[in-house]
Design an enzyme around this catalytic site. Structure first.
Site, PDB file in Angstrom:
ATOM      1  N   HIS A  90       9.414  55.313  93.695  1.00  0.00           N
ATOM      2  CA  HIS A  90       8.720  54.870  92.487  1.00  0.00           C
ATOM      3  C   HIS A  90       9.079  53.436  92.109  1.00  0.00           C
ATOM      4  CE1 HIS A  90       7.158  58.858  91.870  1.00  0.00           C
ATOM      5  NE2 HIS A  90       8.372  59.361  91.929  1.00  0.00           N
ATOM      6  N   HIS A 120      15.655  48.172  87.554  1.00  0.00           N
ATOM      7  CA  HIS A 120      14.641  48.415  88.577  1.00  0.00           C
ATOM      8  C   HIS A 120      13.463  47.478  88.368  1.00  0.00           C
ATOM      9  CE1 HIS A 120      13.541  51.046  85.160  1.00  0.00           C
ATOM     10  NE2 HIS A 120      12.307  50.691  85.483  1.00  0.00           N
ATOM     11  N   HIS A 122       9.113  46.660  88.704  1.00  0.00           N
ATOM     12  CA  HIS A 122       7.698  46.985  88.853  1.00  0.00           C
ATOM     13  C   HIS A 122       7.011  45.713  89.338  1.00  0.00           C
ATOM     14  CE1 HIS A 122       8.174  50.793  86.579  1.00  0.00           C
ATOM     15  NE2 HIS A 122       9.115  50.098  85.950  1.00  0.00           N
ATOM     16  N   GLU A 132       4.502  45.747  83.722  1.00  0.00           N
ATOM     17  CA  GLU A 132       4.022  46.879  82.933  1.00  0.00           C
ATOM     18  C   GLU A 132       3.548  46.400  81.564  1.00  0.00           C
ATOM     19  OE1 GLU A 132       5.229  50.867  84.557  1.00  0.00           O
ATOM     20  OE2 GLU A 132       6.959  50.246  83.366  1.00  0.00           O
ATOM     21  N   HIS A 145      13.380  45.930  84.558  1.00  0.00           N
ATOM     22  CA  HIS A 145      13.883  46.709  83.431  1.00  0.00           C
ATOM     23  C   HIS A 145      15.363  47.003  83.619  1.00  0.00           C
ATOM     24  CE1 HIS A 145       9.559  48.469  82.763  1.00  0.00           C
ATOM     25  NE2 HIS A 145       9.705  47.249  82.277  1.00  0.00           N
ATOM     26  N   THR A 229       8.353  54.698  80.844  1.00  0.00           N
ATOM     27  CA  THR A 229       7.033  54.400  81.411  1.00  0.00           C
ATOM     28  C   THR A 229       6.746  55.252  82.643  1.00  0.00           C
ATOM     29  OG1 THR A 229       7.883  52.589  82.784  1.00  0.00           O
ATOM     30  CG2 THR A 229       7.136  52.034  80.552  1.00  0.00           C
ATOM     31  N   THR A 230       7.541  56.287  82.847  1.00  0.00           N
ATOM     32  CA  THR A 230       7.337  57.248  83.931  1.00  0.00           C
ATOM     33  C   THR A 230       7.531  58.648  83.368  1.00  0.00           C
ATOM     34  OG1 THR A 230       9.679  57.104  84.539  1.00  0.00           O
ATOM     35  CG2 THR A 230       8.144  55.688  85.750  1.00  0.00           C
TER      36      THR A 230
END
Length: 289
Positions: A90, A120, A122, A132, A145, A229-230
């Site tokens: 992810h 992590h 994105h 995001e 993040h 956000t997951t």
């Protein structure tokens, strides 16, 4: 590092371990193998909540406040942390080995102390999308993040379900001709975690060099109350989104885009691992600086 939280990170960033029925999820359209973002409510009911993240930040509507400075305190010189860099399918995720020296931050709203657990990324398959959060409808090439958990809880896994459990510092990565030395150094490890489930140990990152001014308290930021956000999408996050992006170049982006994922956006790629923005539903975004 608590073993439950390690499992949580490796089976789905901050969420799959809490998802109803252990349903699979990803960033593409819903199919027989996994639910896409529009259907994450089938994975966790909280994904249909009214205080979800990410959001589109509208500058003119952000309320300027005399908020406390954002100061990250590091146990090691130059903000160096050591940990494991992994591809959990992810996001590329760096889990901090706190025994080697960690970091903490005080919530600028209520002065509670939060401990750094992991960070992590994105990022997009193309340069014009990937972050995001967006600002005035504009997306950046990537977003990082830093996930902190409230020190009154034992670990991030326990804190994730609590209303005051998490604080996440988000920073935009804007494509430029250059990238910082620390980001470039970290990107060298990305080919080693190309396949889902792979990891490398003993990686060192100087976070205070990666984010200039992170420990000085002079960074401007937006803040609001939101969610993971997951999946499970728990509304337990105090978001602090840094106003000024850092630079990322095409070489670093290329390394990120090599990463693979079973339920990636398309063709087994991990890129485009971002959730679309969600409505504010009456929440206010505050601005420091």
């Amino acid at each position: 590092m608590n073993s439950t939280w390690i499992t949580l990170v490796l089976t789905g960033l901050l969420g799959t371990a809490y998802a109803t029925g252990g349903a699979s999820w990803g960033y593409g359209k819903t199919n027989k193998q996994a639910y896409g973002p529009r259907d994450w409510g089938e994975v966790s009911q909280y994904c249909n909540g009214r205080s979800q993240s990410p959001i589109n930040i509208i500058r003119r509507k952000a309320v300027r406040k005399n908020l406390r400075p954002l100061i990250v305190e590091f146990e090691n010189e130059q903000g160096e942390v050591t940990g494991t860099f992994s591809n959990n399918g992810h996001s590329p995720t760096f889990t901090v080995d706190k025994a080697q020296g960690g970091a903490s931050v005080v919530n600028p709203i209520d002065e509670q102390k939060f401990i750094l657990d992991q960070f992590h990324f994105h990022f997009g398959c193309a340069d014009y999308s990937g972050s995001e959060h967006t600002v005035n409808g504009r997306a950046y090439a990537a977003e990082m993040h830093m996930v902190f958990y409230n020190s009154k809880y034992d670990n991030a896994g326990d804190a994730a379900t609590k209303p005051d459990g998490l604080l996440v510092i988000g920073t935009f990565l804007r494509k430029s001709k250059t990238a910082s030395k620390e980001l470039t150094k970290l990107a060298h490890s990305l080919p080693n975690i190309k396949t889902e489930g792979s990891e490398v140990n003993g990686i060192q990152v100087k976070l205070d060099s990666l984010f200039r001014g992170l420990s000085s308290g002079n960074r401007s930021y937006y803040t609001y109350k939101g969610s993971l956000t997951t999946p499970g999408c728990y509304e337990s996050v105090r978001w602090v989104v840094l106003k000024t992006p850092i630079s990322i170049d095409k070489r670093v982006l290329k390394n990120f885009r090599l990463l693979q994922a079973t339920h990636g956006y398309h063709h087994g790629k991990l890129c485009n691992n971002y959730r679309p923005t969600l409505p504010l539903n009456g929440r206010k975004v505050q601005l420091k600086g």
